[in-house]
Design an enzyme around this catalytic site. Structure first.
Site, mmCIF file in Angstrom:
data_model
loop_
_atom_site.group_PDB
_atom_site.id
_atom_site.type_symbol
_atom_site.label_atom_id
_atom_site.label_comp_id
_atom_site.label_asym_id
_atom_site.label_seq_id
_atom_site.Cartn_x
_atom_site.Cartn_y
_atom_site.Cartn_z
ATOM 1 N N GLY A 66 96.454 28.266 13.670
ATOM 2 C CA GLY A 66 97.384 27.229 13.240
ATOM 3 C C GLY A 66 98.099 27.760 12.005
ATOM 4 C CB ALA A 67 101.712 28.119 11.258
ATOM 5 C CG ASP A 259 103.057 29.175 15.134
ATOM 6 O OD1 ASP A 259 103.103 28.330 16.062
ATOM 7 O OD2 ASP A 259 101.999 29.534 14.586
ATOM 8 C CG ASN A 269 104.686 25.193 18.396
ATOM 9 O OD1 ASN A 269 103.922 25.468 17.466
ATOM 10 N ND2 ASN A 269 104.415 24.209 19.232
ATOM 11 C CE LYS A 270 99.413 28.730 20.739
ATOM 12 N NZ LYS A 270 99.103 30.181 20.653
HETATM 13 O O1 MRU Z 1 97.771 30.557 18.315
HETATM 14 P P1 MRU Z 1 97.605 29.393 17.393
HETATM 15 O O2 MRU Z 1 96.513 28.466 17.801
HETATM 16 O O3 MRU Z 1 97.507 29.820 15.950
HETATM 17 O O4 MRU Z 1 98.960 28.593 17.549
HETATM 18 C C1 MRU Z 1 99.124 27.393 16.846
HETATM 19 C C2 MRU Z 1 100.428 26.731 17.098
HETATM 20 O O5 MRU Z 1 101.261 27.217 17.825
HETATM 21 C C3 MRU Z 1 100.697 25.470 16.337
HETATM 22 O O6 MRU Z 1 101.491 24.597 17.082
HETATM 23 C C4 MRU Z 1 101.442 25.823 15.045
HETATM 24 O O7 MRU Z 1 100.795 26.867 14.376
HETATM 25 C C5 MRU Z 1 101.547 24.671 14.135
HETATM 26 S S1 MRU Z 1 99.979 24.197 13.458
HETATM 27 C C6 MRU Z 1 100.282 22.945 12.379
#
Ligand code: MRU
Length: 367
Positions: A66-67, A259, A269-270
């Site tokens: 999570g970013a 992200d 984003n994801k």
């Molecule tokens: O691969 P991850 O689990 O780090 O990806 C997380 C995401 O894509 C979240 O949507 C993003 O980091 C925002 S978290 C507040």
């Protein structure tokens, strides 16, 4: 380990009306504890770290993810490097720690933002004891500011959705979210999940649909876990069910995190976020991105410039060692995608809201 002294200065998301008992990391001054998110929801296991290399490895291996949580962990990693510096060439040791942490994951800009903040503080330190105190304070400030940003973003989001003016009489809505953007992904409370939490706190949430988020399953393993723990009505769905859910007309908003957001309003984003944005536009459902300003990267013109992380094929081919596909079958596993600004209705940050984002709106807020 000294548990008592530093816990006092940490954010306290677990108290007060906006409570969530969930935290991803615990700072103790000489060590950092990370909740191993790879093992959730089956097991709550904490990993104790005393050096930057261990923190970098945990970021790379998705113990913490999570970013914002990645950025906060990296900041604490630098503080640990100072705390445990050998006393000889301590400046080189801390510089090396910053370099190593910066190679842990490429896409979330919060990592580089936090490291740059730590580096600026480090550059102003002449003696090790000063660096130890000031770097630890800076990491705690980054952590606290992230929590505060999440609470502010929830306020801004409800206002932007037109729900703040008459909270008592507003009708509850259903929303859909992707990945995990909650307390586990941040300094506490959450970004997109923070908005969902706030809707629930105000009696404005009928239910949240949580995409399971293949392949790493942040939605089912983490978001559903957080939401169930906090008594927030959640229905889990396979990613492929999102189209049918939006077509049914019950969902008013798709709410996601980010992200990295570039100067034209494009959002990384994801993986799977982009397809949700296309679906939302087709079905006339609002699409909202919620992220702190530490996720905004005005140095990049557009999403095409964002480095997109690709991870091991095993993440798709198997789950915890159990094969789901023929052994060795080639896999394409980009873990983020880019949603063009033109598909986004709102970008909500703690600094304010950009509607129908583009270069002009982004520059007005983040110049
Ligand atoms: O691969 P991850 O689990 O780090 O990806 C997380 C995401 O894509 C979240 O949507 C993003 O980091 C925002 S978290 C507040």
């Amino acid at each position: 380990m000294n548990n008592s002294e530093e816990s006092r200065s940490l954010p306290t998301p677990s108290s007060g009306p906006r409570s969530t008992g969930t935290v991803a990391l615990r700072w103790h001054g000489a060590s950092l504890e990370l909740l191993d998110q790879r093992l959730l929801p089956a097991e709550e296991h904490w990993i104790t770290l005393e050096g930057a290399s261990g923190v970098a490895q945990c970021i790379q291996d998705m113990v913490v993810r999570g970013a914002p949580a990645i950025g906060i962990s990296a900041a604490y990693g630098v503080a640990l490097a100072a705390r445990h510096a050998g006393g000889g060439d301590w400046k080189t040791e801390i510089k090396e720690a910053i370099r190593e942490l910066s190679t842990s994951r490429p896409t979330a800009v919060n990592l580089f933002w936090a490291l740059q903040r730590m580096e600026r503080v480090f550059d102003g330190c002449g003696v090790l004891s000063d660096a130890q105190t000031r770097l630890a304070n800076e990491a705690v400030a980054i952590h606290q500011e992230d929590l505060a940003a999440n609470l502010a973003m929830a306020d801004h989001a409800l206002e932007a959705m037109g729900l703040s003016a008459d909270l008592e009489n507003a009708a509850p809505i259903s929303v859909l979210t992707h990945c995990n953007t909650g307390a586990l992904a941040t300094g506490g409370y959450g970004t997109a999940l923070g908005v969902i939490r706030r809707l629930h706190e105000n009696g404005l949430l009928t239910k949240v649909y949580a995409d399971e988020t293949r392949p790493w399953l942040q939605g089912s393993r983490l978001s559903a876990w957080e939401l169930v723990r906090d008594g927030i009505p959640v229905t889990l769905n396979a990613d492929g069910a999102a189209a049918a859910i939006l077509a049914a007309g019950e969902v008013r908003w798709v709410i996601v995190g980010a992200d990295r957001i570039t100067a034209n309003g494009d959002v990384a984003n994801k993986i799977g976020t982009y397809s949700l944005a296309v679906l939302a536009r087709y079905h006339n459902v609002g699409f909202m991105v919620v992220a702190p300003s530490s996720t905004v990267d005005m140095s990049l013109q557009s999403g095409a410039d964002i480095p997109i992380e690709e991870r091991e094929g095993t993440e798709v081919r198997e789950i915890r060692g159990i094969p789901l596909a023929p052994e060795g079958v080639p896999v394409f596993n980009p873990v983020f995608d880019v949603t063009p600004a033109s598909l986004i209705d709102l970008i909500v940050t703690e600094k304010g809201v950009v509607r129908n984002p583009g270069v002009k709106g982004m520059h007005a807020l983040f110049g």
